[in-house]
Write an enzyme that holds these catalytic residues in place. Structure first.
Site, PDB file in Angstrom:
ATOM      1  N   ARG A  93       4.311 -15.604 -25.134  1.00  0.00           N
ATOM      2  CA  ARG A  93       3.980 -16.404 -26.324  1.00  0.00           C
ATOM      3  C   ARG A  93       4.544 -17.806 -26.208  1.00  0.00           C
ATOM      4  O   ARG A  93       4.019 -18.737 -26.827  1.00  0.00           O
ATOM      5  CB  ARG A  93       4.536 -15.737 -27.585  1.00  0.00           C
ATOM      6  CG  ARG A  93       3.720 -14.541 -28.074  1.00  0.00           C
ATOM      7  CD  ARG A  93       4.188 -14.095 -29.449  1.00  0.00           C
ATOM      8  NE  ARG A  93       4.562 -15.263 -30.216  1.00  0.00           N
ATOM      9  CZ  ARG A  93       5.714 -15.429 -30.861  1.00  0.00           C
ATOM     10  NH1 ARG A  93       6.604 -14.489 -30.883  1.00  0.00           N
ATOM     11  NH2 ARG A  93       5.967 -16.547 -31.517  1.00  0.00           N
TER      12      ARG A  93
ATOM     13  N   ASP B 233      17.284 -21.189 -30.535  1.00  0.00           N
ATOM     14  CA  ASP B 233      16.323 -20.687 -29.550  1.00  0.00           C
ATOM     15  C   ASP B 233      16.938 -20.550 -28.151  1.00  0.00           C
ATOM     16  O   ASP B 233      16.320 -19.949 -27.271  1.00  0.00           O
ATOM     17  CB  ASP B 233      15.090 -21.607 -29.485  1.00  0.00           C
ATOM     18  CG  ASP B 233      14.165 -21.377 -30.674  1.00  0.00           C
ATOM     19  OD1 ASP B 233      14.411 -20.437 -31.444  1.00  0.00           O
ATOM     20  OD2 ASP B 233      13.195 -22.144 -30.830  1.00  0.00           O
TER      21      ASP B 233
ATOM     22  N   ARG C  41      12.517 -13.841 -42.671  1.00  0.00           N
ATOM     23  CA  ARG C  41      12.099 -15.231 -42.441  1.00  0.00           C
ATOM     24  C   ARG C  41      11.232 -15.673 -43.622  1.00  0.00           C
ATOM     25  O   ARG C  41      10.007 -15.789 -43.514  1.00  0.00           O
ATOM     26  CB  ARG C  41      11.333 -15.351 -41.112  1.00  0.00           C
ATOM     27  CG  ARG C  41      12.212 -15.072 -39.913  1.00  0.00           C
ATOM     28  CD  ARG C  41      11.464 -15.192 -38.614  1.00  0.00           C
ATOM     29  NE  ARG C  41      11.351 -16.563 -38.141  1.00  0.00           N
ATOM     30  CZ  ARG C  41      10.794 -16.899 -36.979  1.00  0.00           C
ATOM     31  NH1 ARG C  41      10.307 -15.968 -36.191  1.00  0.00           N
ATOM     32  NH2 ARG C  41      10.715 -18.159 -36.612  1.00  0.00           N
TER      33      ARG C  41
ATOM     34  N   ASP D  36       9.814 -19.400 -48.808  1.00  0.00           N
ATOM     35  CA  ASP D  36       9.902 -19.901 -50.188  1.00  0.00           C
ATOM     36  C   ASP D  36       9.950 -21.429 -50.270  1.00  0.00           C
ATOM     37  O   ASP D  36       9.413 -22.017 -51.209  1.00  0.00           O
ATOM     38  CB  ASP D  36      11.139 -19.291 -50.881  1.00  0.00           C
ATOM     39  CG  ASP D  36      12.411 -19.551 -50.094  1.00  0.00           C
ATOM     40  OD1 ASP D  36      12.489 -19.127 -48.923  1.00  0.00           O
ATOM     41  OD2 ASP D  36      13.332 -20.195 -50.628  1.00  0.00           O
ATOM     42  N   GLN D  37      10.563 -22.071 -49.279  1.00  0.00           N
ATOM     43  CA  GLN D  37      10.658 -23.541 -49.322  1.00  0.00           C
ATOM     44  C   GLN D  37       9.300 -24.204 -49.065  1.00  0.00           C
ATOM     45  O   GLN D  37       9.005 -25.265 -49.608  1.00  0.00           O
ATOM     46  CB  GLN D  37      11.696 -24.055 -48.312  1.00  0.00           C
ATOM     47  CG  GLN D  37      13.092 -23.531 -48.548  1.00  0.00           C
ATOM     48  CD  GLN D  37      13.623 -23.886 -49.924  1.00  0.00           C
ATOM     49  OE1 GLN D  37      13.690 -25.063 -50.299  1.00  0.00           O
ATOM     50  NE2 GLN D  37      13.975 -22.879 -50.704  1.00  0.00           N
TER      51      GLN D  37
ATOM     52  N   LYS E 212       6.207 -26.171 -27.085  1.00  0.00           N
ATOM     53  CA  LYS E 212       5.544 -25.147 -27.916  1.00  0.00           C
ATOM     54  C   LYS E 212       5.611 -25.520 -29.396  1.00  0.00           C
ATOM     55  O   LYS E 212       4.599 -25.543 -30.080  1.00  0.00           O
ATOM     56  CB  LYS E 212       6.211 -23.788 -27.671  1.00  0.00           C
ATOM     57  CG  LYS E 212       5.870 -22.748 -28.709  1.00  0.00           C
ATOM     58  CD  LYS E 212       6.678 -21.475 -28.496  1.00  0.00           C
ATOM     59  CE  LYS E 212       6.528 -20.492 -29.633  1.00  0.00           C
ATOM     60  NZ  LYS E 212       7.286 -20.862 -30.831  1.00  0.00           N
ATOM     61  N   ASN E 213       6.829 -25.815 -29.869  1.00  0.00           N
ATOM     62  CA  ASN E 213       6.973 -25.992 -31.315  1.00  0.00           C
ATOM     63  C   ASN E 213       6.326 -27.270 -31.847  1.00  0.00           C
ATOM     64  O   ASN E 213       6.109 -27.387 -33.048  1.00  0.00           O
ATOM     65  CB  ASN E 213       8.448 -25.905 -31.725  1.00  0.00           C
ATOM     66  CG  ASN E 213       8.941 -24.458 -31.687  1.00  0.00           C
ATOM     67  OD1 ASN E 213       8.144 -23.526 -31.507  1.00  0.00           O
ATOM     68  ND2 ASN E 213      10.242 -24.258 -31.825  1.00  0.00           N
TER      69      ASN E 213
ATOM     70  N   CYS F  94       8.053 -13.570 -34.111  1.00  0.00           N
ATOM     71  CA  CYS F  94       9.224 -12.793 -33.709  1.00  0.00           C
ATOM     72  C   CYS F  94       9.976 -12.246 -34.913  1.00  0.00           C
ATOM     73  O   CYS F  94      10.120 -12.945 -35.920  1.00  0.00           O
ATOM     74  CB  CYS F  94      10.199 -13.692 -32.928  1.00  0.00           C
ATOM     75  SG  CYS F  94       9.605 -14.133 -31.310  1.00  0.00           S
TER      76      CYS F  94
ATOM     77  N   ILE G 182      21.582 -19.638 -37.953  1.00  0.00           N
ATOM     78  CA  ILE G 182      20.212 -19.883 -38.438  1.00  0.00           C
ATOM     79  C   ILE G 182      19.521 -18.569 -38.840  1.00  0.00           C
ATOM     80  O   ILE G 182      19.030 -18.446 -39.953  1.00  0.00           O
ATOM     81  CB  ILE G 182      19.352 -20.618 -37.378  1.00  0.00           C
ATOM     82  CG1 ILE G 182      20.092 -21.834 -36.822  1.00  0.00           C
ATOM     83  CG2 ILE G 182      17.986 -20.996 -37.951  1.00  0.00           C
ATOM     84  CD1 ILE G 182      20.274 -22.984 -37.754  1.00  0.00           C
TER      85      ILE G 182
END
Ligand code: UD1
Length: 418
Positions: free
Chosen positions: A398, A306, A123, A126-127, A23-24, A118, A328
């Site tokens: 998802r 995850d 979350r 800014d980076q 997925k990612n 999610c 995280i």
């Protein structure tokens, strides 16, 4: 239509399962394809709703999309001229943030709402924004909308304040067509980032160092056609490995890259699960009698956040007290209240959860509130006594393709009910 999963307790997973594309990776590779005006072919795409939404977004932007098989897509990007993806689709998934980097790279302008996805606590992006600004984009944030403009993008030296998967990939996407060299320091090292870099390089980009914490990108004038096969999903693989471990089952998890699962393999061995590891498979055998453990989530190659909810469920069946520290996402603990409804003894202290194992769980009505927490409830249902109903399964869909069919193939009785 509201759907739920009905699962019968005290079931063991048995058999073998082929793991789908990651997925990612896939949610970054599809937006990355916008950087070319040519045709690309992407194989091993997972059939999950995040991918369906992204395909709708690419079509809305002007891409011609055709499926060659269920998992293989051809994209003709020649007709893409819009830099403003539709809000109602962007709002549905977190990974739509990758449209910022790719549209900025291709058109030097983007109008896009803040991404959905999610709710794991704050979350920020800014980076990502810091990286785009360093490359020369003027960024305006107004009423939940991001507008970026640049006359041209110029390579820059960017140091990320924290290790971020999204920011690393997004800056990489924006930099491949920038003038000159970009260096990303303190970059994330996830295998999915290497996969995206390989795809970009197949299109003619010059990305070096992906998979280390310094990525160097030499800008090129344009990108061409490419064919790419998405890597296997280490989180899906980890889900079925943990399910086998928790239920006392025996499952052959196939078509994987075992190296990507080092952290999970090490933890499962530590709690007493037997594992045989092949070139592209892992055989998980568990007696269901497990030891407690301490788990800390970290960026890759650390234990993945995850799989934190799944691991928490697993530790409820160990004999003793375990500790999970979530480093995280500060609020990624919303599954705990639901697990408590099943009788789990879990205490939250700041960023740590203390799990008192060895107490049997009882089936309950559960509400999935995010993707991975939702998937962990299936494992909890399998080890508990009685029947469990999980609502909010659109979150699970998802990121997991036809999850109930996947569990059926492992001998599990589970029904999707409308
Ligand atoms: C990605 C993954 C997600 C995974 C997460 C961590 C995708 C589509 N999603 O999410 O499945 O759980 O990595 O492995 O690949 N942060 C900031 N500012 C930023 C960016 C991040 O403060 O600009 C913080 C986040 O709030 C978080 C940490 O950095 O605390 C890591 O986030 P990041 O790696 O960016 O996660 P995502 O890309 O959102």
């Amino acid at each position: 239509m509201q759907q739920c999963l009905k699962i019968y307790g005290k079931q063991k997973t048995r058999g073998s399962i082929k793991i789908n594309g990651a997925k990612n990776s896939a949610v970054a590779i599809l937006p990355a394809s916008l950087l070319t005006g040519k045709t690309v072919k992407v194989d091993n795409l997972p059939g999950i709703t995040d991918i369906h939404r992204l395909i709708e977004i690419l079509s809305a932007l002007g891409a011609k999309v055709s499926f060659r098989t269920e998992t293989s897509l051809e994209l003709n990007l020649n007709g893409v001229s819009s830099f403003s993806p539709p809000s109602e689709l962007v709002n549905q998934l977190r990974a739509s943030y990758y449209l910022m980097g790719s549209l900025l790279g291709r058109f030097k302008r983007v109008d896009i709402p803040m991404p959905g996805g999610c709710d794991l606590g704050p979350r920020p992006i800014d980076q990502h924004i810091k990286g785009f600004s360093a490359l020369g984009a003027k960024v305006n944030l107004e009423k939940g909308f991001i507008k970026m403009r640049a006359k041209k993008l110029k390579g820059a030296h960017i140091y990320l304040d924290m290790v971020s998967v999204g920011a690393t990939v997004n800056i990489m996407l924006a930099a491949v067509l920038a003038e000159g060299k970009t260096i990303i320091e303190n970059a994330a090292k996830e295998p999915e980032i290497v996969d995206v870099a390989n795809f970009l390089n197949a299109m003619g980009a010059k990305v070096r160092g992906a998979g280390t914490d310094v990525i160097k990108i030499q800008g090129v004038k344009e990108l061409g056609s490419a064919e790419h096969i998405v890597i296997p999903d280490r989180i899906e693989a980890g889900t079925f490995m943990i399910a086998a471990a928790a239920t006392g089952g025996e499952v052959l998890v196939k078509d994987i890259i075992p190296k990507h699962l080092d952290a999970i393999i090490a933890k499962l061995k530590e709690v007493g699960v037997s594992l045989e590891i092949g070139l592209d498979w892992v055989l998980v055998k568990s007696s269901g009698c497990l030891l407690p453990s301490d788990v800390k989530t970290f960026p890759y190659p650390g234990f993945p956040t995850d799989l934190q909810p799944h691991m928490m469920v697993l530790l409820t069946c160990s004999q003793g007290t375990s500790l999970i520290t979530e480093n995280i996402f500060e609020r990624r603990f919303r599954h705990i209240d639901e697990l408590k409804k099943m009788g789990a003894r879990i205490k939250l202290e700041g960023r740590s959860a203390i799990i008192e194992g060895g107490y049997e769980l009882t089936g309950a009505q559960l509400q999935a509130m995010d993707l991975r927490g939702g998937a962990s409830f299936i494992i909890a249902a399998l080890i508990s006594k009685g029947e469990t109903e999980i609502r909010g399964i659109e979150h699970i869909d998802r990121g997991y393709e036809k999850i109930e069919e996947r569990f059926h193939s492992l001998g599990i009785k589970i029904e999707r009910i409308s």
